[in-house]
Design an enzyme around this catalytic site. Structure first.
Site, PDB file in Angstrom:
ATOM      1  N   ASP A  91       0.860  -1.179   0.000  1.00 31.89           N
ATOM      2  CA  ASP A  91       0.000   0.000   0.000  1.00 31.89           C
ATOM      3  C   ASP A  91       0.906   1.243   0.000  1.00 31.89           C
ATOM      4  O   ASP A  91       1.811   1.345   0.830  1.00 31.89           O
ATOM      5  CB  ASP A  91      -0.839  -0.075   1.292  1.00 31.89           C
ATOM      6  CG  ASP A  91      -1.868   1.020   1.370  1.00 31.89           C
ATOM      7  OD1 ASP A  91      -1.716   2.024   0.649  1.00 31.89           O
ATOM      8  OD2 ASP A  91      -2.817   0.869   2.154  1.00 31.89           O
ATOM      9  N   LYS A 144       0.839  12.297 -16.640  1.00 40.98           N
ATOM     10  CA  LYS A 144      -0.240  13.253 -16.732  1.00 40.98           C
ATOM     11  C   LYS A 144      -1.560  12.555 -16.397  1.00 40.98           C
ATOM     12  O   LYS A 144      -1.582  11.332 -16.460  1.00 40.98           O
ATOM     13  CB  LYS A 144      -0.308  13.896 -18.125  1.00 40.98           C
ATOM     14  CG  LYS A 144      -0.229  12.944 -19.277  1.00 40.98           C
ATOM     15  CD  LYS A 144      -1.397  12.405 -19.996  1.00 40.98           C
ATOM     16  CE  LYS A 144      -2.771  12.745 -19.862  1.00 40.98           C
ATOM     17  NZ  LYS A 144      -3.672  11.688 -20.414  1.00 40.98           N
ATOM     18  N   HIS A 174       3.269  11.802 -23.033  1.00 37.63           N
ATOM     19  CA  HIS A 174       3.892  10.890 -24.001  1.00 37.63           C
ATOM     20  C   HIS A 174       3.746  11.371 -25.441  1.00 37.63           C
ATOM     21  O   HIS A 174       4.483  10.942 -26.317  1.00 37.63           O
ATOM     22  CB  HIS A 174       3.375   9.451 -23.828  1.00 37.63           C
ATOM     23  CG  HIS A 174       2.037   9.187 -24.417  1.00 37.63           C
ATOM     24  ND1 HIS A 174       0.860   9.529 -23.808  1.00 37.63           N
ATOM     25  CD2 HIS A 174       1.673   8.596 -25.582  1.00 37.63           C
ATOM     26  CE1 HIS A 174      -0.154   9.162 -24.567  1.00 37.63           C
ATOM     27  NE2 HIS A 174       0.296   8.595 -25.653  1.00 37.63           N
ATOM     28  N   LYS A 178       6.316  11.374 -29.450  1.00 36.29           N
ATOM     29  CA  LYS A 178       5.863  10.834 -30.741  1.00 36.29           C
ATOM     30  C   LYS A 178       6.610  11.534 -31.870  1.00 36.29           C
ATOM     31  O   LYS A 178       6.726  12.764 -31.864  1.00 36.29           O
ATOM     32  CB  LYS A 178       4.351  11.055 -30.912  1.00 36.29           C
ATOM     33  CG  LYS A 178       3.528  10.233 -29.943  1.00 36.29           C
ATOM     34  CD  LYS A 178       2.040  10.327 -30.254  1.00 36.29           C
ATOM     35  CE  LYS A 178       1.262   9.470 -29.289  1.00 36.29           C
ATOM     36  NZ  LYS A 178       0.215   8.681 -29.878  1.00 36.29           N
ATOM     37  N   GLU A 212     -10.660   9.110 -31.370  1.00 34.07           N
ATOM     38  CA  GLU A 212     -10.467   7.668 -31.182  1.00 34.07           C
ATOM     39  C   GLU A 212     -11.793   6.975 -31.471  1.00 34.07           C
ATOM     40  O   GLU A 212     -12.848   7.465 -31.066  1.00 34.07           O
ATOM     41  CB  GLU A 212     -10.014   7.381 -29.752  1.00 34.07           C
ATOM     42  CG  GLU A 212      -8.604   7.897 -29.501  1.00 34.07           C
ATOM     43  CD  GLU A 212      -8.140   7.765 -28.059  1.00 34.07           C
ATOM     44  OE1 GLU A 212      -6.986   7.371 -27.835  1.00 34.07           O
ATOM     45  OE2 GLU A 212      -8.941   8.061 -27.156  1.00 34.07           O
ATOM     46  N   HIS A 236      -2.167  16.929 -23.966  1.00 27.78           N
ATOM     47  CA  HIS A 236      -1.710  16.542 -25.303  1.00 27.78           C
ATOM     48  C   HIS A 236      -2.005  17.630 -26.347  1.00 27.78           C
ATOM     49  O   HIS A 236      -1.134  18.013 -27.127  1.00 27.78           O
ATOM     50  CB  HIS A 236      -2.395  15.246 -25.758  1.00 27.78           C
ATOM     51  CG  HIS A 236      -2.134  14.060 -24.868  1.00 27.78           C
ATOM     52  ND1 HIS A 236      -0.971  13.892 -24.169  1.00 27.78           N
ATOM     53  CD2 HIS A 236      -2.884  12.963 -24.590  1.00 27.78           C
ATOM     54  CE1 HIS A 236      -1.025  12.744 -23.493  1.00 27.78           C
ATOM     55  NE2 HIS A 236      -2.174  12.176 -23.730  1.00 27.78           N
TER      56      HIS A 236
HETATM   57  C1  BG6 Z   1      -3.642   8.957 -22.971  1.00 31.42           C
HETATM   58  C2  BG6 Z   1      -5.085   9.088 -22.596  1.00 31.42           C
HETATM   59  O1  BG6 Z   1      -2.873   9.950 -22.358  1.00 31.42           O
HETATM   60  O2  BG6 Z   1      -3.517   9.091 -24.382  1.00 31.42           O
HETATM   61  C3  BG6 Z   1      -5.941   8.084 -23.325  1.00 31.42           C
HETATM   62  O3  BG6 Z   1      -5.213   8.883 -21.191  1.00 31.42           O
HETATM   63  C4  BG6 Z   1      -5.696   8.154 -24.817  1.00 31.42           C
HETATM   64  O4  BG6 Z   1      -7.316   8.294 -23.041  1.00 31.42           O
HETATM   65  C5  BG6 Z   1      -4.206   8.092 -25.097  1.00 31.42           C
HETATM   66  O5  BG6 Z   1      -6.353   7.056 -25.420  1.00 31.42           O
HETATM   67  C6  BG6 Z   1      -3.899   8.282 -26.564  1.00 31.42           C
HETATM   68  O6  BG6 Z   1      -2.537   8.058 -26.794  1.00 31.42           O
HETATM   69  P1  BG6 Z   1      -2.035   7.053 -27.910  1.00 31.42           P
HETATM   70  O7  BG6 Z   1      -0.563   7.200 -27.891  1.00 31.42           O
HETATM   71  O8  BG6 Z   1      -2.496   5.696 -27.500  1.00 31.42           O
HETATM   72  O9  BG6 Z   1      -2.666   7.487 -29.170  1.00 31.42           O
END
Ligand code: BG6
Length: 466
Positions: A91, A144, A174, A178, A212, A236
């Site tokens: 924990d 994040k 992230h 890319k 998405e 993002h």
């Molecule tokens: C994440 C989000 O940071 O980014 C997700 O929490 C999202 O909801 C994702 O699907 C998208 O990133 P990638 O790299 O999978 O397109």
């Protein structure tokens, strides 16, 4: 020293949230690639509160790699990764968990701690690390969203800065790892031909879409605490806008890029409820972990302004959503029409002005839309697009790149304290002051209001064709 010095190599990767969704989807596949590439040879300690053993962690790692790549193409590399794994269960609120982690670290003295856990736990873990001295000569990588709003972001910054020096704090987004997003920075500043037109005098509006075609994929409980605005727009999409709009860095080095981006966040006008359309796909409330009458948005569209000399009055339309028509990320820069209508077709409202399109995913592509004359007597034309594929088979996973950088102490692709606070300041008002969600059918482009009221004369939205 509270925090490893920049540029020193970490001798262990600790990751909290080892049994979680992010670990399965992204972290294990990236660690596998790092072992294959030779950038990971130090112990990796997974930490979770799941009653697991190290064998469970190894099984999860194997499954995750298999699921991501449709098989294991280098069994020896996978075995090397599995042999690097250690596991600590506990924990995060219990001091003993951190004592056990200290024991598991053994000879390692310069760990990188990666917090792949929900933001509400960041503070607890950072304090736990500090309580046993695991902040010394260490780095911390934080996922994040960094906080839930401006106040919690500031509080989190306070807690983390109390334990680690700023240069040892790596706030991860992230998207910054890319290739196509890094290319926005490169494309803008490695070419000079666009700079003269890259401003309010020539640009009419900019659209950024991150769509998405799937729902929340079992992450209902997380989505209930986040929503699309916090999950994607504030981080993002704002990062993409910052790369598109920042001034040229004044010297070569990440510090100059960070400073230029930070100025963009500070110049973003705070959003108000009229700038924001919220949607929720039909079926979301049936997801596990989602409240029966949930008002959490799975779609968000905003109209944003940057109050700077370069961008005054240029609207930026940003949208993201789950269960939309396609999965794609795209930026469209719409240029103004020529000042005079010299040809009969010039004012046809169906015609697009010039535009520059950056397809960010699934495949990278840059398209420059121009008008050319059709053969024949009349001076009428049509739009043609010059297309440049940018995808490369050598592309690395974003987490592979970012975790390698963090272990090396290179923070170029991470975000800084002042940027994250400035970004929260832009959305803070609309986190609470907003209209209720508008429901939309899965497989569409979200609520009509985003196409109508929000974008109005600057529409239509240019939907990515994938
Ligand atoms: C994440 C989000 O940071 O980014 C997700 O929490 C999202 O909801 C994702 O699907 C998208 O990133 P990638 O790299 O999978 O397109």
């Amino acid at each position: 020293m509270p925090g490893a010095a920049p540029g020193t190599m970490s001798d262990c990767l600790v990751f909290f949230g080892a049994s979680g969704d992010l670990a399965r989807k992204s972290i294990f596949p990236s660690l596998y690639r790092m072992v294959k590439e030779g950038t990971l040879a130090v112990p990796v300690i997974g930490v979770a509160f799941s009653d697991w053993t190290v064998e469970d962690l190894r099984t999860r790692a194997r499954e995750a790699v298999k699921a991501r790549y449709g098989g294991i193409d280098d069994e020896a590399a996978l075995e090397r990764l599995l042999s690097l794994l250690r596991y600590v269960d506990g924990d995060y609120a219990e001091p003993e968990t951190f004592e056990r982690l200290k024991t598991a670290l053994g000879e390692c003295s310069r760990p990188t701690h990666y917090l792949a856990i929900p933001p509400v736990l960041f503070g607890t873990v950072v304090q736990g690390l500090k309580s046993v001295g695991l902040n010394h000569d260490a780095r911390v990588v934080v996922e994040k969203p960094f906080g839930r709003d401006l106040a919690s972001c500031q509080e989190l910054n306070r807690v983390i800065i109390d334990a680690f020096d700023e240069h040892a704090i790596f706030r991860i987004d992230h998207f910054l790892g890319k290739e196509e997003i890094m290319n926005l920075l490169y494309f803008r500043f490695a070419n000079s031909i666009f700079e003269p037109v890259w401003n309010r005098n020539y640009i009419e509006s900019i659209q950024v879409t991150f769509a998405e075609d799937f729902g929340v994929r079992g992450r209902g409980a997380f989505y209930e605490s986040a929503g699309a605005l916090r999950d994607v727009v504030e981080n993002h999409l704002f990062q993409i806008v910052a790369l598109l709009t920042m001034e040229a860095p004044t010297y070569q080095g990440y510090g100059a890029v960070q400073a230029a981006k930070s100025n963009v966040f500070k110049a973003m006008r705070p959003l108000t409820r009229k700038d924001y359309v919220r949607g929720q796909f039909n079926g979301y409330r049936d997801e596990e972990g989602v409240a029966e009458h949930s008002d959490v948005e799975t779609f968000a569209a905003v109209k944003l302004f940057i109050d700077s000399w370069r961008w005054a009055d240029v609207p930026f339309y940003l949208r993201t959503g789950k269960a939309l028509a396609v999965s794609a990320g795209e930026v469209v820069v719409n240029f103004k029409r020529p000042p005079q209508s010299l040809f009969n077709d010039a004012q046809d409202p169906d015609q697009h002005p010039n535009r520059l399109r950056f397809r960010l995913q699934p495949d990278g592509e840059i398209g420059l839309g121009v008008r050319v004359k059709r053969p024949g007597e009349e001076f009428v034309g049509h739009e043609q697009e010059l297309r440049l594929p940018t995808e490369s088979p050598l592309e690395r996973e974003p987490y592979e790149r970012l975790l390698t950088d963090a272990l090396r102490g290179d923070s170029a692709l991470f975000t800084h304290e002042d940027s994250v606070e400035a970004a929260w300041r832009v959305v803070d008002g609309i986190l609470t002051d907003h209209a209720s969600v508008i429901h939309y059918e899965p497989g569409t482009w979200g609520p009509e209001e985003a196409a109508g009221r929000l974008i109005g004369d600057h529409g239509p939205w240019q939907n990515p064709h994938v």
